[in-house]
Design a protein around this motif. Sequence first.
Motif, PDB file in Angstrom:
ATOM      1  N   LEU A  92     -15.588  23.665  -7.283  1.00  0.00           N
ATOM      2  CA  LEU A  92     -15.704  22.171  -7.893  1.00  0.00           C
ATOM      3  C   LEU A  92     -14.366  21.664  -7.804  1.00  0.00           C
ATOM      4  O   LEU A  92     -14.186  20.279  -7.327  1.00  0.00           O
ATOM      5  N   VAL A  93     -13.183  22.299  -8.075  1.00  0.00           N
ATOM      6  CA  VAL A  93     -11.924  21.452  -7.586  1.00  0.00           C
ATOM      7  C   VAL A  93     -11.715  21.219  -6.362  1.00  0.00           C
ATOM      8  O   VAL A  93     -11.245  20.083  -5.812  1.00  0.00           O
ATOM      9  N   ILE A  94     -11.891  22.192  -5.386  1.00  0.00           N
ATOM     10  CA  ILE A  94     -11.729  21.990  -4.128  1.00  0.00           C
ATOM     11  C   ILE A  94     -12.478  20.820  -3.575  1.00  0.00           C
ATOM     12  O   ILE A  94     -11.905  19.943  -2.718  1.00  0.00           O
ATOM     13  N   SER A  95     -13.588  20.832  -4.011  1.00  0.00           N
ATOM     14  CA  SER A  95     -14.514  19.692  -3.494  1.00  0.00           C
ATOM     15  C   SER A  95     -14.232  18.319  -3.876  1.00  0.00           C
ATOM     16  O   SER A  95     -14.135  17.554  -3.066  1.00  0.00           O
ATOM     17  N   ALA A  96     -13.566  18.483  -5.099  1.00  0.00           N
ATOM     18  CA  ALA A  96     -13.286  16.901  -5.593  1.00  0.00           C
ATOM     19  C   ALA A  96     -11.823  16.474  -4.731  1.00  0.00           C
ATOM     20  O   ALA A  96     -11.618  15.420  -4.358  1.00  0.00           O
ATOM     21  N   LEU A  97     -10.771  17.468  -4.328  1.00  0.00           N
ATOM     22  CA  LEU A  97      -9.829  17.295  -3.686  1.00  0.00           C
ATOM     23  C   LEU A  97     -10.268  16.713  -2.228  1.00  0.00           C
ATOM     24  O   LEU A  97      -9.661  15.711  -1.466  1.00  0.00           O
ATOM     25  N   VAL A  98     -11.239  17.515  -1.518  1.00  0.00           N
ATOM     26  CA  VAL A  98     -11.788  17.161  -0.223  1.00  0.00           C
ATOM     27  C   VAL A  98     -12.177  15.699  -0.310  1.00  0.00           C
ATOM     28  O   VAL A  98     -12.036  14.840   0.629  1.00  0.00           O
ATOM     29  N   ILE A  99     -13.279  15.407  -1.263  1.00  0.00           N
ATOM     30  CA  ILE A  99     -13.564  13.899  -1.308  1.00  0.00           C
ATOM     31  C   ILE A  99     -12.643  12.912  -1.633  1.00  0.00           C
ATOM     32  O   ILE A  99     -12.799  11.920  -0.885  1.00  0.00           O
ATOM     33  N   ALA A 100     -11.485  13.241  -2.392  1.00  0.00           N
ATOM     34  CA  ALA A 100     -10.445  12.230  -2.694  1.00  0.00           C
ATOM     35  C   ALA A 100      -9.504  12.168  -1.604  1.00  0.00           C
ATOM     36  O   ALA A 100      -9.490  10.857  -1.143  1.00  0.00           O
ATOM     37  N   GLY A 101      -9.207  13.148  -0.707  1.00  0.00           N
ATOM     38  CA  GLY A 101      -8.521  12.839   0.285  1.00  0.00           C
ATOM     39  C   GLY A 101      -9.266  12.094   1.564  1.00  0.00           C
ATOM     40  O   GLY A 101      -8.627  11.405   2.285  1.00  0.00           O
ATOM     41  N   GLY A 102     -10.638  12.510   1.551  1.00  0.00           N
ATOM     42  CA  GLY A 102     -11.399  11.778   2.739  1.00  0.00           C
ATOM     43  C   GLY A 102     -11.845  10.351   2.335  1.00  0.00           C
ATOM     44  O   GLY A 102     -12.242   9.851   3.260  1.00  0.00           O
ATOM     45  N   LEU A 103     -11.671   9.806   1.175  1.00  0.00           N
ATOM     46  CA  LEU A 103     -11.996   8.619   0.863  1.00  0.00           C
ATOM     47  C   LEU A 103     -11.045   7.570   1.286  1.00  0.00           C
ATOM     48  O   LEU A 103     -11.584   6.548   1.995  1.00  0.00           O
ATOM     49  N   GLY A 104      -9.739   7.799   1.449  1.00  0.00           N
ATOM     50  CA  GLY A 104      -8.852   6.904   2.098  1.00  0.00           C
ATOM     51  C   GLY A 104      -7.989   6.242   0.980  1.00  0.00           C
ATOM     52  O   GLY A 104      -8.609   5.862  -0.049  1.00  0.00           O
ATOM     53  N   PHE A 105      -6.837   5.891   1.401  1.00  0.00           N
ATOM     54  CA  PHE A 105      -5.837   5.296   0.567  1.00  0.00           C
ATOM     55  C   PHE A 105      -6.160   3.920   0.167  1.00  0.00           C
ATOM     56  O   PHE A 105      -6.159   3.269  -0.875  1.00  0.00           O
ATOM     57  N   LEU A 106      -6.781   2.879   1.011  1.00  0.00           N
ATOM     58  CA  LEU A 106      -7.098   1.747   0.946  1.00  0.00           C
ATOM     59  C   LEU A 106      -8.556   1.771  -0.266  1.00  0.00           C
ATOM     60  O   LEU A 106      -8.520   0.633  -0.868  1.00  0.00           O
ATOM     61  N   VAL A 107      -9.500   2.640  -0.325  1.00  0.00           N
ATOM     62  CA  VAL A 107     -10.462   2.682  -0.895  1.00  0.00           C
ATOM     63  C   VAL A 107      -9.941   2.881  -2.362  1.00  0.00           C
ATOM     64  O   VAL A 107     -10.213   2.363  -3.370  1.00  0.00           O
ATOM     65  N   TRP A 108      -9.074   3.898  -2.639  1.00  0.00           N
ATOM     66  CA  TRP A 108      -8.507   4.153  -3.908  1.00  0.00           C
ATOM     67  C   TRP A 108      -7.433   3.065  -4.358  1.00  0.00           C
ATOM     68  O   TRP A 108      -7.658   2.934  -5.434  1.00  0.00           O
ATOM     69  N   ARG A 109      -7.067   2.386  -3.635  1.00  0.00           N
ATOM     70  CA  ARG A 109      -6.241   1.080  -4.044  1.00  0.00           C
ATOM     71  C   ARG A 109      -7.180   0.141  -4.960  1.00  0.00           C
ATOM     72  O   ARG A 109      -7.094  -0.461  -5.779  1.00  0.00           O
ATOM     73  N   ASP A 110      -8.149  -0.049  -4.038  1.00  0.00           N
ATOM     74  CA  ASP A 110      -9.299  -1.028  -4.446  1.00  0.00           C
ATOM     75  C   ASP A 110      -9.766  -0.579  -5.746  1.00  0.00           C
ATOM     76  O   ASP A 110     -10.038  -1.303  -6.865  1.00  0.00           O
ATOM     77  N   LEU A 111     -10.349   0.759  -5.790  1.00  0.00           N
ATOM     78  CA  LEU A 111     -10.667   1.260  -7.223  1.00  0.00           C
ATOM     79  C   LEU A 111      -9.829   1.210  -8.326  1.00  0.00           C
ATOM     80  O   LEU A 111     -10.316   0.802  -9.575  1.00  0.00           O
ATOM     81  N   LEU A 112      -8.504   1.547  -7.881  1.00  0.00           N
ATOM     82  CA  LEU A 112      -7.518   1.508  -9.217  1.00  0.00           C
ATOM     83  C   LEU A 112      -7.350   0.006  -9.533  1.00  0.00           C
ATOM     84  O   LEU A 112      -7.020  -0.228 -10.916  1.00  0.00           O
ATOM     85  N   LEU A 113      -7.289  -0.867  -8.852  1.00  0.00           N
ATOM     86  CA  LEU A 113      -7.113  -2.274  -9.120  1.00  0.00           C
ATOM     87  C   LEU A 113      -8.389  -3.049  -9.427  1.00  0.00           C
ATOM     88  O   LEU A 113      -8.293  -4.311  -9.538  1.00  0.00           O
ATOM     89  N   PHE A 114      -9.559  -2.398  -9.618  1.00  0.00           N
ATOM     90  CA  PHE A 114     -10.780  -3.193  -9.879  1.00  0.00           C
ATOM     91  C   PHE A 114     -10.758  -3.823 -11.019  1.00  0.00           C
ATOM     92  O   PHE A 114     -11.169  -4.939 -11.157  1.00  0.00           O
ATOM     93  N   VAL A 161       0.855  -1.157  -0.167  1.00  0.00           N
ATOM     94  CA  VAL A 161       0.134   0.024   0.151  1.00  0.00           C
ATOM     95  C   VAL A 161       0.899   1.351   0.090  1.00  0.00           C
ATOM     96  O   VAL A 161       0.504   2.322  -0.457  1.00  0.00           O
ATOM     97  N   MET A 162       2.214   1.152   0.594  1.00  0.00           N
ATOM     98  CA  MET A 162       2.982   2.320   0.635  1.00  0.00           C
ATOM     99  C   MET A 162       3.094   3.155  -0.645  1.00  0.00           C
ATOM    100  O   MET A 162       2.944   4.511  -0.697  1.00  0.00           O
ATOM    101  N   LYS A 163       3.388   2.458  -1.785  1.00  0.00           N
ATOM    102  CA  LYS A 163       3.497   3.128  -2.947  1.00  0.00           C
ATOM    103  C   LYS A 163       2.264   3.789  -3.706  1.00  0.00           C
ATOM    104  O   LYS A 163       2.380   4.785  -4.067  1.00  0.00           O
ATOM    105  N   TYR A 164       1.084   3.146  -3.164  1.00  0.00           N
ATOM    106  CA  TYR A 164      -0.122   3.760  -3.386  1.00  0.00           C
ATOM    107  C   TYR A 164      -0.352   5.094  -2.723  1.00  0.00           C
ATOM    108  O   TYR A 164      -0.758   6.109  -3.104  1.00  0.00           O
ATOM    109  N   VAL A 165      -0.007   5.065  -1.446  1.00  0.00           N
ATOM    110  CA  VAL A 165      -0.185   6.134  -0.388  1.00  0.00           C
ATOM    111  C   VAL A 165       0.652   7.315  -1.109  1.00  0.00           C
ATOM    112  O   VAL A 165       0.095   8.422  -1.202  1.00  0.00           O
TER     113      VAL A 165
END
Length: 449
Positions: A194-216, A127-131
Amino acid sequence: MQIPGKKRRVPLPRILTLGFLVLILIGGLLLMLPLATRSGHTTPFIDAIFTATSATCITGLTTVNTAAHWSLFGQSVILTLIEIGGLGFMTFSVLPFVLLKRRVDLTTRLLIKESLNFEKLADVSSVMKYVIGLSLAIQSLGAALLFIDFYPRYGFSRGLFMSIFHSVSAFCNAGFDLFGNSLESRPNDVYLLLVISALVIAGGLGFLVWRDLLLFNRRKRLSLHTKLALSTTGVLLAGGFAFFLLTEDNLAVLAPHVSTGNRLINTFFLAVTPRTAGLTTIPYSEISIAGILLTIVLMFIGGTPGSTAGGIKTTTLGLLTLQTWAVLRGNRDVEFGHRRFSDQNILRALMLVFISLTLVIVAGVILTATETIPTRYGLEYVIFEVISAFSTAGMTMGLTPHLTVIGKLIIMLLMFLGRVGIYTVMFTVLNASHPRKGYRYPAENVMLG
Protein backbone atom coordinates in the motif's frame (compact mmCIF):
# COMPACT_ATOMS: atom_id res chain seq x y z
CA MET A 1 13.79 27.77 -29.04
CA GLN A 2 17.31 29.04 -28.57
CA ILE A 3 19.40 30.41 -25.74
CA PRO A 4 19.46 34.22 -25.91
CA GLY A 5 22.66 36.18 -25.68
CA LYS A 6 24.87 33.61 -27.40
CA LYS A 7 26.64 34.15 -30.69
CA ARG A 8 26.31 30.48 -31.48
CA ARG A 9 22.83 29.53 -30.39
CA VAL A 10 22.26 25.96 -29.32
CA PRO A 11 18.68 24.58 -29.34
CA LEU A 12 17.47 23.88 -25.81
CA PRO A 13 16.37 20.28 -26.57
CA ARG A 14 19.93 19.57 -27.68
CA ILE A 15 21.28 20.89 -24.38
CA LEU A 16 18.86 18.69 -22.44
CA THR A 17 19.77 15.66 -24.51
CA LEU A 18 23.49 16.23 -24.04
CA GLY A 19 22.91 16.81 -20.34
CA PHE A 20 21.27 13.42 -19.92
CA LEU A 21 23.99 11.76 -22.00
CA VAL A 22 26.73 13.27 -19.84
CA LEU A 23 24.90 12.19 -16.68
CA ILE A 24 24.56 8.63 -18.01
CA LEU A 25 28.24 8.51 -18.98
CA ILE A 26 29.37 9.72 -15.54
CA GLY A 27 27.08 7.21 -13.86
CA GLY A 28 28.33 4.40 -16.09
CA LEU A 29 31.97 5.20 -15.35
CA LEU A 30 31.28 5.26 -11.60
CA LEU A 31 29.51 1.89 -11.81
CA MET A 32 32.51 0.43 -13.62
CA LEU A 33 34.70 1.01 -10.58
CA PRO A 34 35.57 -2.12 -8.57
CA LEU A 35 34.27 -0.21 -5.53
CA ALA A 36 30.77 -0.32 -7.04
CA THR A 37 30.46 -4.13 -6.97
CA ARG A 38 30.20 -6.61 -4.12
CA SER A 39 32.85 -8.83 -5.69
CA GLY A 40 35.34 -5.98 -6.13
CA HIS A 41 35.62 -6.68 -9.87
CA THR A 42 35.09 -4.23 -12.69
CA THR A 43 31.67 -4.35 -14.34
CA PRO A 44 31.78 -4.55 -18.17
CA PHE A 45 31.17 -1.18 -19.79
CA ILE A 46 28.00 -2.30 -21.61
CA ASP A 47 26.37 -3.49 -18.37
CA ALA A 48 27.48 -0.44 -16.37
CA ILE A 49 26.23 2.01 -19.00
CA PHE A 50 23.01 -0.02 -19.38
CA THR A 51 22.35 0.26 -15.64
CA ALA A 52 23.21 3.97 -15.64
CA THR A 53 20.84 4.54 -18.58
CA SER A 54 18.07 2.60 -16.87
CA ALA A 55 18.52 4.53 -13.60
CA THR A 56 18.79 7.97 -15.22
CA CYS A 57 15.80 7.23 -17.45
CA ILE A 58 13.96 5.88 -14.36
CA THR A 59 13.16 2.58 -16.04
CA GLY A 60 14.37 -0.32 -13.89
CA LEU A 61 15.42 -2.83 -16.53
CA THR A 62 18.76 -4.36 -15.55
CA THR A 63 21.19 -6.87 -17.00
CA VAL A 64 22.58 -7.62 -13.51
CA ASN A 65 20.80 -8.11 -10.19
CA THR A 66 20.79 -4.78 -8.32
CA ALA A 67 20.82 -6.36 -4.85
CA ALA A 68 23.40 -9.07 -5.54
CA HIS A 69 25.80 -7.32 -7.93
CA TRP A 70 26.21 -3.76 -6.64
CA SER A 71 27.85 -2.70 -3.39
CA LEU A 72 26.51 0.05 -1.13
CA PHE A 73 28.49 2.55 -3.22
CA GLY A 74 27.06 1.19 -6.48
CA GLN A 75 23.52 1.22 -5.09
CA SER A 76 24.07 4.80 -3.89
CA VAL A 77 25.15 5.82 -7.40
CA ILE A 78 22.00 4.20 -8.80
CA LEU A 79 19.88 5.98 -6.17
CA THR A 80 21.42 9.34 -7.11
CA LEU A 81 20.86 8.76 -10.82
CA ILE A 82 17.22 7.82 -10.15
CA GLU A 83 16.61 11.01 -8.17
CA ILE A 84 18.28 13.26 -10.73
CA GLY A 85 16.67 11.48 -13.67
CA GLY A 86 13.24 11.45 -12.04
CA LEU A 87 13.07 15.13 -11.19
CA GLY A 88 15.19 16.24 -14.14
CA PHE A 89 18.80 17.35 -13.87
CA MET A 90 17.72 20.96 -14.49
CA THR A 91 15.72 20.82 -11.27
CA PHE A 92 18.92 20.19 -9.33
CA SER A 93 20.72 22.99 -11.13
CA VAL A 94 18.11 25.44 -9.89
CA LEU A 95 17.98 24.06 -6.32
CA PRO A 96 20.65 26.48 -4.98
CA PHE A 97 18.64 29.42 -6.34
CA VAL A 98 15.52 28.20 -4.53
CA LEU A 99 17.36 27.60 -1.25
CA LEU A 100 19.05 31.01 -1.41
CA LYS A 101 15.83 32.70 -2.64
CA ARG A 102 17.64 34.15 -5.63
CA ARG A 103 16.08 34.90 -8.99
CA VAL A 104 16.61 32.27 -11.70
CA ASP A 105 18.01 33.70 -14.93
CA LEU A 106 16.06 33.51 -18.18
CA THR A 107 18.27 30.87 -19.79
CA THR A 108 17.87 28.50 -16.83
CA ARG A 109 14.11 29.07 -16.75
CA LEU A 110 13.88 28.25 -20.46
CA LEU A 111 15.79 25.00 -19.89
CA ILE A 112 13.55 24.06 -16.96
CA LYS A 113 10.49 24.78 -19.07
CA GLU A 114 11.77 22.36 -21.70
CA SER A 115 12.88 19.76 -19.14
CA LEU A 116 9.61 19.58 -17.20
CA ASN A 117 7.35 20.10 -20.22
CA PHE A 118 5.70 23.29 -18.95
CA GLU A 119 3.36 25.07 -21.32
CA LYS A 120 4.28 28.61 -20.28
CA LEU A 121 7.50 30.24 -19.16
CA ALA A 122 5.55 31.97 -16.38
CA ASP A 123 4.90 28.56 -14.82
CA VAL A 124 8.57 27.93 -14.11
CA SER A 125 9.27 30.17 -11.14
CA SER A 126 5.98 29.44 -9.37
CA VAL A 127 6.12 25.68 -9.91
CA MET A 128 9.77 24.98 -9.10
CA LYS A 129 9.33 25.32 -5.34
CA TYR A 130 6.44 22.83 -5.55
CA VAL A 131 8.49 20.41 -7.66
CA ILE A 132 11.38 20.43 -5.20
CA GLY A 133 9.48 20.83 -1.93
CA LEU A 134 6.68 18.41 -2.73
CA SER A 135 9.05 15.76 -4.07
CA LEU A 136 11.24 15.88 -0.98
CA ALA A 137 8.21 15.88 1.31
CA ILE A 138 6.52 12.88 -0.32
CA GLN A 139 9.73 10.87 -0.57
CA SER A 140 10.63 11.67 3.06
CA LEU A 141 7.17 10.61 4.22
CA GLY A 142 7.40 7.44 2.13
CA ALA A 143 10.83 6.63 3.58
CA ALA A 144 9.53 7.16 7.12
CA LEU A 145 6.58 4.85 6.51
CA LEU A 146 8.81 2.19 4.93
CA PHE A 147 11.29 2.48 7.79
CA ILE A 148 8.56 1.28 10.16
CA ASP A 149 8.43 -1.94 8.13
CA PHE A 150 12.15 -2.31 7.40
CA TYR A 151 13.73 -1.40 10.75
CA PRO A 152 12.70 -4.62 12.59
CA ARG A 153 14.02 -6.72 9.68
CA TYR A 154 17.24 -4.97 8.69
CA GLY A 155 18.28 -2.84 11.65
CA PHE A 156 18.75 0.92 11.70
CA SER A 157 21.44 1.62 9.09
CA ARG A 158 20.42 -0.90 6.44
CA GLY A 159 16.73 -0.34 7.13
CA LEU A 160 17.14 3.42 6.68
CA PHE A 161 19.02 3.06 3.38
CA MET A 162 16.48 0.56 2.02
CA SER A 163 13.62 2.84 3.08
CA ILE A 164 15.13 5.82 1.26
CA PHE A 165 16.07 3.76 -1.79
CA HIS A 166 12.62 2.19 -2.27
CA SER A 167 10.79 5.43 -1.50
CA VAL A 168 12.78 7.28 -4.17
CA SER A 169 12.49 4.36 -6.61
CA ALA A 170 8.71 4.11 -6.16
CA PHE A 171 8.01 7.87 -6.30
CA CYS A 172 10.24 8.29 -9.36
CA ASN A 173 8.56 5.24 -10.95
CA ALA A 174 12.03 3.75 -11.41
CA GLY A 175 11.41 0.07 -10.66
CA PHE A 176 14.77 -0.66 -8.98
CA ASP A 177 14.73 -2.78 -5.81
CA LEU A 178 17.17 -4.18 -3.26
CA PHE A 179 15.30 -7.42 -2.57
CA GLY A 180 16.74 -9.25 -5.56
CA ASN A 181 13.40 -10.34 -7.02
CA SER A 182 11.40 -7.10 -6.93
CA LEU A 183 8.56 -7.61 -4.42
CA GLU A 184 7.84 -11.22 -5.37
CA SER A 185 8.84 -12.42 -1.90
CA ARG A 186 6.49 -9.87 -0.27
CA PRO A 187 2.93 -10.64 -1.49
CA ASN A 188 1.72 -10.89 2.12
CA ASP A 189 3.22 -7.56 3.19
CA VAL A 190 0.05 -5.51 2.65
CA TYR A 191 1.49 -2.47 4.44
CA LEU A 192 4.50 -2.38 2.11
CA LEU A 193 2.36 -2.82 -1.00
CA LEU A 194 0.00 0.00 0.00
CA VAL A 195 2.84 2.42 0.77
CA ILE A 196 4.61 1.60 -2.50
CA SER A 197 1.32 1.95 -4.43
CA ALA A 198 0.69 5.37 -2.89
CA LEU A 199 4.20 6.54 -3.81
CA VAL A 200 3.83 5.25 -7.38
CA ILE A 201 0.49 7.01 -7.85
CA ALA A 202 1.82 10.22 -6.28
CA GLY A 203 4.83 10.28 -8.58
CA GLY A 204 2.75 9.43 -11.63
CA LEU A 205 0.20 12.22 -11.17
CA GLY A 206 2.62 15.01 -12.01
CA PHE A 207 3.73 18.17 -10.28
CA LEU A 208 1.19 20.47 -11.96
CA VAL A 209 -1.65 18.22 -10.77
CA TRP A 210 -0.34 18.28 -7.21
CA ARG A 211 0.00 22.06 -7.31
CA ASP A 212 -3.62 22.39 -8.42
CA LEU A 213 -4.78 20.05 -5.65
CA LEU A 214 -2.75 21.81 -2.96
CA LEU A 215 -4.03 25.23 -4.03
CA PHE A 216 -7.63 24.13 -4.54
CA ASN A 217 -8.89 25.62 -1.25
CA ARG A 218 -7.58 29.02 -2.31
CA ARG A 219 -8.41 28.93 -6.01
CA LYS A 220 -11.63 26.90 -5.78
CA ARG A 221 -10.99 25.41 -9.20
CA LEU A 222 -8.91 22.84 -11.03
CA SER A 223 -7.23 23.35 -14.38
CA LEU A 224 -8.41 21.45 -17.44
CA HIS A 225 -5.13 19.53 -17.41
CA THR A 226 -5.71 18.35 -13.82
CA LYS A 227 -9.34 17.39 -14.45
CA LEU A 228 -8.44 15.31 -17.49
CA ALA A 229 -5.41 13.73 -15.80
CA LEU A 230 -7.34 12.74 -12.67
CA SER A 231 -10.31 11.42 -14.66
CA THR A 232 -8.16 9.29 -16.95
CA THR A 233 -6.02 8.03 -14.06
CA GLY A 234 -9.10 7.03 -12.08
CA VAL A 235 -10.60 5.15 -15.02
CA LEU A 236 -7.33 3.33 -15.74
CA LEU A 237 -6.83 2.28 -12.12
CA ALA A 238 -10.42 1.12 -11.64
CA GLY A 239 -10.61 -0.51 -15.06
CA GLY A 240 -7.25 -2.21 -14.68
CA PHE A 241 -8.18 -3.57 -11.25
CA ALA A 242 -11.51 -4.93 -12.51
CA PHE A 243 -9.93 -6.46 -15.62
CA PHE A 244 -7.17 -8.18 -13.64
CA LEU A 245 -9.79 -9.58 -11.26
CA LEU A 246 -11.42 -11.27 -14.25
CA THR A 247 -8.36 -12.39 -16.20
CA GLU A 248 -6.24 -13.59 -13.27
CA ASP A 249 -9.08 -15.24 -11.30
CA ASN A 250 -8.17 -13.10 -8.28
CA LEU A 251 -4.54 -14.22 -8.58
CA ALA A 252 -5.17 -17.90 -8.00
CA VAL A 253 -1.43 -18.47 -8.40
CA LEU A 254 -1.01 -16.93 -4.93
CA ALA A 255 -3.95 -18.81 -3.39
CA PRO A 256 -1.95 -21.44 -1.45
CA HIS A 257 0.08 -18.79 0.38
CA VAL A 258 -1.95 -15.57 0.35
CA SER A 259 -5.37 -14.85 1.82
CA THR A 260 -8.28 -13.59 -0.29
CA GLY A 261 -7.96 -10.06 1.11
CA ASN A 262 -4.26 -9.96 0.36
CA ARG A 263 -4.86 -11.24 -3.16
CA LEU A 264 -7.16 -8.25 -3.73
CA ILE A 265 -4.35 -5.92 -2.64
CA ASN A 266 -1.95 -7.73 -4.98
CA THR A 267 -4.47 -7.36 -7.80
CA PHE A 268 -4.67 -3.62 -7.15
CA PHE A 269 -0.86 -3.49 -7.10
CA LEU A 270 -0.88 -5.28 -10.44
CA ALA A 271 -3.02 -2.47 -11.87
CA VAL A 272 -0.87 0.30 -10.33
CA THR A 273 2.66 -0.74 -11.28
CA PRO A 274 2.30 -0.85 -15.10
CA ARG A 275 1.99 2.95 -14.85
CA THR A 276 5.79 2.80 -15.42
CA ALA A 277 6.63 1.81 -11.82
CA GLY A 278 8.27 -1.53 -12.64
CA LEU A 279 7.83 -3.27 -9.26
CA THR A 280 6.03 -6.61 -9.23
CA THR A 281 4.77 -9.17 -6.71
CA ILE A 282 4.12 -11.84 -9.33
CA PRO A 283 6.45 -12.96 -12.14
CA TYR A 284 4.89 -12.22 -15.50
CA SER A 285 5.53 -15.79 -16.54
CA GLU A 286 2.58 -16.61 -14.26
CA ILE A 287 0.24 -14.01 -15.76
CA SER A 288 -2.33 -14.89 -18.42
CA ILE A 289 -1.95 -13.67 -21.99
CA ALA A 290 -4.91 -11.33 -21.46
CA GLY A 291 -3.21 -9.92 -18.38
CA ILE A 292 0.04 -9.44 -20.28
CA LEU A 293 -1.80 -7.62 -23.07
CA LEU A 294 -3.49 -5.31 -20.56
CA THR A 295 -0.13 -4.65 -18.90
CA ILE A 296 1.37 -3.71 -22.27
CA VAL A 297 -1.48 -1.26 -22.88
CA LEU A 298 -1.15 0.29 -19.41
CA MET A 299 2.63 0.61 -19.80
CA PHE A 300 2.24 2.29 -23.17
CA ILE A 301 -0.18 4.85 -21.68
CA GLY A 302 1.97 5.56 -18.63
CA GLY A 303 1.43 8.45 -16.24
CA THR A 304 0.70 12.17 -16.39
CA PRO A 305 2.79 14.82 -18.20
CA GLY A 306 5.21 16.66 -15.93
CA SER A 307 5.51 13.60 -13.69
CA THR A 308 8.17 10.96 -13.09
CA ALA A 309 6.27 8.47 -15.26
CA GLY A 310 6.79 7.63 -18.93
CA GLY A 311 4.47 6.49 -21.73
CA ILE A 312 2.34 8.57 -24.05
CA LYS A 313 0.65 9.98 -20.91
CA THR A 314 -2.88 9.89 -19.54
CA THR A 315 -3.89 13.27 -20.97
CA THR A 316 -2.95 12.11 -24.47
CA LEU A 317 -5.24 9.10 -24.12
CA GLY A 318 -8.01 11.19 -22.61
CA LEU A 319 -7.78 13.84 -25.31
CA LEU A 320 -7.83 11.33 -28.18
CA THR A 321 -10.73 9.46 -26.56
CA LEU A 322 -12.72 12.69 -26.34
CA GLN A 323 -11.76 13.56 -29.92
CA THR A 324 -13.00 10.18 -31.16
CA TRP A 325 -16.26 10.54 -29.23
CA ALA A 326 -16.81 14.05 -30.60
CA VAL A 327 -16.24 12.93 -34.21
CA LEU A 328 -18.56 9.94 -33.86
CA ARG A 329 -21.29 12.20 -32.46
CA GLY A 330 -20.77 14.76 -35.21
CA ASN A 331 -19.63 17.50 -32.82
CA ARG A 332 -17.45 20.26 -34.14
CA ASP A 333 -15.49 20.85 -30.93
CA VAL A 334 -13.80 18.49 -28.48
CA GLU A 335 -15.10 19.56 -25.08
CA PHE A 336 -14.39 18.62 -21.48
CA GLY A 337 -15.01 20.42 -18.20
CA HIS A 338 -16.83 23.29 -19.95
CA ARG A 339 -13.77 23.94 -22.09
CA ARG A 340 -12.79 22.96 -25.61
CA PHE A 341 -9.41 21.71 -26.79
CA SER A 342 -7.52 23.50 -29.54
CA ASP A 343 -6.83 21.78 -32.88
CA GLN A 344 -3.09 22.18 -32.24
CA ASN A 345 -3.43 20.29 -28.95
CA ILE A 346 -5.16 17.40 -30.72
CA LEU A 347 -2.58 17.32 -33.53
CA ARG A 348 0.24 17.15 -30.97
CA ALA A 349 -1.42 14.18 -29.28
CA LEU A 350 -1.80 12.38 -32.60
CA MET A 351 1.82 13.10 -33.52
CA LEU A 352 3.02 11.78 -30.16
CA VAL A 353 1.11 8.50 -30.52
CA PHE A 354 2.23 8.03 -34.13
CA ILE A 355 5.92 8.57 -33.32
CA SER A 356 5.70 6.31 -30.27
CA LEU A 357 4.07 3.47 -32.21
CA THR A 358 6.61 3.83 -35.00
CA LEU A 359 9.54 3.53 -32.58
CA VAL A 360 7.99 0.54 -30.85
CA ILE A 361 7.33 -1.28 -34.12
CA VAL A 362 10.82 -0.65 -35.52
CA ALA A 363 12.50 -1.74 -32.28
CA GLY A 364 10.26 -4.81 -32.06
CA VAL A 365 11.17 -5.90 -35.57
CA ILE A 366 14.90 -5.54 -34.85
CA LEU A 367 14.74 -7.45 -31.55
CA THR A 368 12.75 -10.33 -33.01
CA ALA A 369 15.63 -10.79 -35.45
CA THR A 370 18.48 -10.45 -32.93
CA GLU A 371 17.11 -12.08 -29.77
CA THR A 372 16.14 -15.66 -28.93
CA ILE A 373 12.51 -16.21 -27.95
CA PRO A 374 11.91 -19.21 -25.62
CA THR A 375 9.64 -21.90 -27.06
CA ARG A 376 6.87 -21.29 -24.51
CA TYR A 377 6.56 -17.63 -25.50
CA GLY A 378 5.53 -15.80 -28.63
CA LEU A 379 5.85 -12.26 -29.94
CA GLU A 380 4.65 -10.86 -26.59
CA TYR A 381 8.05 -11.78 -25.11
CA VAL A 382 9.74 -9.09 -27.21
CA ILE A 383 6.92 -6.53 -27.45
CA PHE A 384 6.53 -6.52 -23.66
CA GLU A 385 10.21 -5.60 -23.25
CA VAL A 386 10.09 -2.97 -25.99
CA ILE A 387 7.06 -1.21 -24.50
CA SER A 388 8.54 -1.52 -21.02
CA ALA A 389 11.76 0.19 -22.12
CA PHE A 390 10.15 2.92 -24.20
CA SER A 391 7.57 3.72 -21.53
CA THR A 392 10.29 3.56 -18.83
CA ALA A 393 8.17 0.97 -17.01
CA GLY A 394 10.99 -1.43 -16.17
CA MET A 395 8.99 -4.67 -16.03
CA THR A 396 10.28 -7.72 -17.83
CA MET A 397 9.26 -11.19 -18.92
CA GLY A 398 12.89 -12.27 -18.68
CA LEU A 399 14.45 -10.97 -21.90
CA THR A 400 16.67 -8.17 -20.58
CA PRO A 401 19.23 -10.31 -18.66
CA HIS A 402 19.76 -12.38 -21.82
CA LEU A 403 20.00 -9.56 -24.37
CA THR A 404 22.67 -9.58 -27.03
CA VAL A 405 24.88 -6.52 -27.38
CA ILE A 406 22.63 -5.26 -30.18
CA GLY A 407 19.59 -5.90 -28.00
CA LYS A 408 21.13 -3.96 -25.11
CA LEU A 409 21.84 -1.02 -27.40
CA ILE A 410 18.27 -1.02 -28.72
CA ILE A 411 16.76 -1.19 -25.23
CA MET A 412 19.10 1.57 -24.03
CA LEU A 413 18.04 3.75 -26.95
CA LEU A 414 14.38 3.12 -26.19
CA MET A 415 14.83 4.01 -22.53
CA PHE A 416 16.64 7.19 -23.50
CA LEU A 417 14.03 8.20 -26.06
CA GLY A 418 11.25 7.40 -23.63
CA ARG A 419 12.68 9.79 -21.07
CA VAL A 420 14.27 12.46 -23.26
CA GLY A 421 13.17 11.95 -26.86
CA ILE A 422 9.59 13.06 -26.30
CA TYR A 423 10.86 16.51 -25.42
CA THR A 424 13.04 16.54 -28.50
CA VAL A 425 10.09 15.63 -30.72
CA MET A 426 7.68 18.09 -29.14
CA PHE A 427 10.07 21.05 -29.11
CA THR A 428 12.12 20.52 -32.25
CA VAL A 429 9.34 19.31 -34.53
CA LEU A 430 5.98 20.43 -33.20
CA ASN A 431 7.15 23.74 -31.73
CA ALA A 432 9.79 24.50 -34.33
CA SER A 433 9.61 27.98 -35.83
CA HIS A 434 9.34 28.01 -39.58
CA PRO A 435 8.79 31.06 -41.75
CA ARG A 436 5.17 31.35 -42.81
CA LYS A 437 4.46 30.74 -46.46
CA GLY A 438 2.75 33.49 -48.34
CA TYR A 439 0.48 30.98 -50.04
CA ARG A 440 -1.58 27.85 -49.36
CA TYR A 441 -2.26 24.94 -51.70
CA PRO A 442 -5.84 23.95 -52.53
CA ALA A 443 -7.33 21.51 -49.99
CA GLU A 444 -8.24 17.99 -51.01
CA ASN A 445 -9.28 14.88 -49.07
CA VAL A 446 -8.24 11.23 -49.34
CA MET A 447 -10.35 8.19 -48.45
CA LEU A 448 -9.99 6.98 -44.86
CA GLY A 449 -11.30 3.88 -43.08
